[in-house]
Design a protein around this motif. Structure first.
Motif: not given
Ligand SMILES: [Ca+2]
Ligand SMILES: [Ca+2]
Ligand SMILES: [Ca+2]
Ligand SMILES: [Ca+2]
Ligand SMILES: [Ca+2]
Ligand SMILES: [Ca+2]
Ligand SMILES: [Ca+2]
Ligand SMILES: [Ca+2]
Ligand SMILES: [Ca+2]
Ligand SMILES: [Ca+2]
Ligand SMILES: [Ca+2]
Ligand SMILES: [Ca+2]
Lengths: 231, 231, 231, 231, 231, 231
Positions: D17-24
């Motif tokens: 249930x945890x994913x790592x996204x990338x933010x700008x």
């Protein structure tokens, strides 16, 4: 713009559910009609006529007042459970607000639920409360003049507005009768005709199939639960 | 921007549920179509076409009026309980408002529920009320001209607008017939064709499985409970 | 900012539920995809893609149109009762509005419900109405150019836009085929492939346990009752 | 203010249930966690973390995508019917929006429903669509740098962003692996661990008493019907 | 205006459901109480005290966290199904927002559901997440001072705020004990008393008549479905 | 404008459900009435009188407090399940807000549910909390003067406002009795008459047909679930 209301006396209150209120506008007083109608449903409330918050709250007060006293008023409980209520105030494009239509709203809704017509020659103004008081309102002189112009024979005003009437010259009032209310209880007997046009028990009777359907779904059974104001 | 409506007479009212209204715009009068359709459901109402508050309230008034008189109008009660109603006014990007489409809205909804088509050569304008009055509206001269331009043969106007028609020059009106309404009752016989395209009892009949499903859930059974306006 | 849509022909319409529309932007025309998908549910509608009011209303019109004609279109009634519909228009961050995607919305939704794919070499534009008309739209020249650029073989335009096409130079149009619609009926046969990828009766079949659950709760059974737009 | 995310690798993705996204962000790239959890319920969806409209729509797309393919993904239908889903993006006070978290949202929700953990050394960015495309996003260089800083071993980017990566100097990327997606299908096998931490059929099993209760009320059974965002 | 909280130690946490948080205001730190109470119902959540979006989301996170772990926390499932939860933060006229009350909200709700009182001499601050992390917050020095002023014996702070405490002079802290949390799991044993004031199984037991009523209607059975914030 | 309240002592509190509060206005203190009434329904709450957010939250607090303690207060559980509650504060056109009416709201609602009248010669002010504290409020001097003017014999004030009373000159207070509250528990015995006007068990009894209907639909059975404020 100028608020104009139609005062065709003949078109007034020929059926249960219509009461004649008195409005104050920047252009003087005027009469306005409160219309109430019912259709088979499940206790919903629809309000139209571009009413503001305070005026919608007056309608809620009128309904709560009647629902808490349905037995003594001879309103069948079915009227709240298996019917929808629609309240409209023409003219549809004119925004309307304020608490002073309370007595007229109560009269129109009481009329449709008791099936007793509002007496056609009456008009009324006054704020209502939940426990049954009639509170004073503004614009009394303009409203009295408008009632006269429209051919009204008798107006009901809040008791606490008696002093405002005393300041109007006698010849202005002429033969217009003025009656004062300080509580809501006597309204039915003063304002509604004695006899219903139809026995409310008969009128609000619904077949069992309708009752079962309303109970079997989420019709929010016995109350005016959902206010669908077209807003 | 300029409001343009399409007046292709041949495309008008070939099925129940379409009525021709008359609109006033800053660029002159125009005709507009009111479309109503039904599909199996549970009494919900959908309104589209970027209608403003007052025009949506007119639709509510039309529906309450018909629901309170369904028996005398020969509308099966099933039509309100087991079907959804959608009202649309093209063109979808043009905001529309005001009470004057009331008579046309009533005609379109009455047409779909009675399965009687609106007579194709008619157009109409007028505000409606809950107890059945037709109130006067503005822009009469422009609307009459628009009706003529669109090839309309007869227009229905509020009785109280008769004086506005009398101010239009005779040769402008030409052979356009003008009829006046001051109450909503006669609309069905004046505006709808005599014969339904299909027996409404047959048309609105649904299988028991559908009835049970609607009763067993919170379909808010027999009324136009939920207005899902895409707003 | 500039609106860019991806026109990778190979990625288009390989499954039922995707139609190719034509958009006008301040930077010229472009193609846009309308995506529709279904999952077991209870007739709910979800709309995403930052669509404006008018475009959401177009989706409502498409759905009402199909629901009123489900039998002749060979759509099983179960598709509306026991499934939810999701409509999305990429790109998710670009606000989109206007009535001109009506024909493409109708095509995408008809495609998912009939399980017949939209022909991959087609694009379309046009406003739809409730009773089945296709109304003219703007930006025809820019849209035609965008279709050509994207490798589209045939475009469907409103009949009433024929005059706008006639004003485009012949060599600009080249071998792009143009077909005109003035009603929505022929869309299925013109735009959708003849054969469904799967028998819709099979595809939309659900086990009795699912039917009972939907009936037993307030799933608002057989209609697109609740629009949960993430707004 | 400056957006800071915590990149404690050890605290990442130790449970499904945890994913790592990338933010700008205006201050450079950063990693952000998408958290999804379930609890017994009736198919409701809760979204928190001050997400904007577009990001909420991405969550809707992820859910519709999974619901339409639950069988091939080995997700028990009970997961949608008898459980509620909560999606949160820390830090709670930082407003977040945009479509680029789509792939990470899909991964987190797929992870909780399949009970397969997201591989701990991965991060991802990309817009998703309803029919399964991965669309390109902005800020690729900043995001790649942020992934490196956070100790990520491999990033998943949209295929159409390959050109943006090619413009980054090789030594900046170093040993960070980059993989490209143009469709959503392969995500499960690329991003989730092979084995679930628990058999999803066991995990999402509920007693009959719970099923009956959900069916017997208006729990809006098998779909993510109601989004209660604390807004 | 100046935010004042009452720090009457004797009035604190004498019953389950009250936790002591630490607030930062422009006038310095202060303590604030989080109150939680339950009454028989159907899983609804009411939040009052003029809480902002972020603080309401913290409450949602606390509830989802507890609902996903009810068995290991010895909370009867009935507590979520057949009871309503009300969270209030006095003083009612002071708007409050931000994520830093997360740990105190979790403690108050855990306290009412486990029927174990929060230890009366404790105060706490920290943001919570869905998967159980405690994130750092601001205003540590002011909060520590406020705790001392209010007679608090021990404060719980986020692990990642340890560096902020190290910057405070030792004699300021005096004999105030400081404990650090980086995950939410240990909260129950650190912050709540060992023994419940009443066996939660007994406390949350309801008669079958109540269960049947909740199942038979749309009470949205086992979750905090509807947030009726008086807003 | 100037806020005026009517202080007709005789009209006060002659029935259960009316309490006398004290208001502060820019023009000085005044008394205001809180009205509560019930009618058969399903646990809904209606609030009218143009109350602001904070005042509506006070009503929610009063209700939650009473619902959590119904047994010790001798309120039949049926009162919350099978009746609707309406709270109104005249005058309907005057906006009102703030937490200081908490004690009066609690008194009015407790009065209607216990059927014990509020003692007619009392007035009260004070903020309430969920766990039962009475917090201090502003405008004490003006409120005390208003109580005297209205002929009130005894006022209840928050304990923490004792210091504000001590600053008022003795001859201003005269023979007005002042009593202090720091918790809500004693309110029933201090403020309500000992004997109910009717046995609440009898008053709130409903026929089984009503119970079945409420259980069989989505009446949201036993709580004040839906606040339909006419707003
Ligand atoms: Ca009197
Ligand atoms: Ca409005
Ligand atoms: Ca006439
Ligand atoms: Ca709009
Ligand atoms: Ca043609
Ligand atoms: Ca938006
Ligand atoms: Ca590729
Ligand atoms: Ca917000
Ligand atoms: Ca640590
Ligand atoms: Ca507010
Ligand atoms: Ca004390
Ligand atoms: Ca308002």
């Amino acid at each position: 713009g100028k608020r104009k209301f139609f005062s065709d006396v003949a078109e007034r209150t020929t059926v249960p559910g219509v009461a004649t209120g008195l409005a104050w506008t920047p252009y003087g007083g005027d009469i306005l009609f409160i219309e109430a109608s019912v259709s088979r449903g499940s206790g919903k409330l629809h309000i139209t006529g571009q009413l503001g918050d305070v005026m919608k709250e007056s309608a809620m007060l009128a309904i709560s007042y009647l629902r808490a006293r349905y037995e003594e008023l001879n309103i069948p409980e079915e009227a709240f459970k298996y019917w929808d209520l629609h309240i409209h105030v023409p003219q549809g494009a004119v925004p309307k607000d304020g608490p002073s239509a309370g007595v007229a709203l109560l009269s129109a809704v009481a009329s449709i639920f008791t099936q007793r017509k509002v007496k056609g020659t009456l008009a009324m103004t006054g704020e209502i409360t939940l426990r049954g008081l009639v509170l004073p309102v503004g614009g009394i002189k303009e409203k009295v003049l408008a009632a006269k112009r429209a051919g009204i024979e008798k107006v009901f005003l809040p008791q606490k507005n008696e002093k405002d009437v005393e300041e109007i010259e006698k010849d202005v009032i002429g033969n217009l009768q003025v009656e004062y209310l300080d509580r809501m209880e006597p309204i039915l007997d003063l304002i509604l005709e004695d006899k219903p046009v139809q026995d409310p028990k008969e009128f609000f009777k619904v077949p069992d199939s309708h009752k079962n359907q309303v109970s079997g779904n989420n019709a929010k059974s016995d109350s005016t639960q959902e206010v669908t104001v077209m807003d």
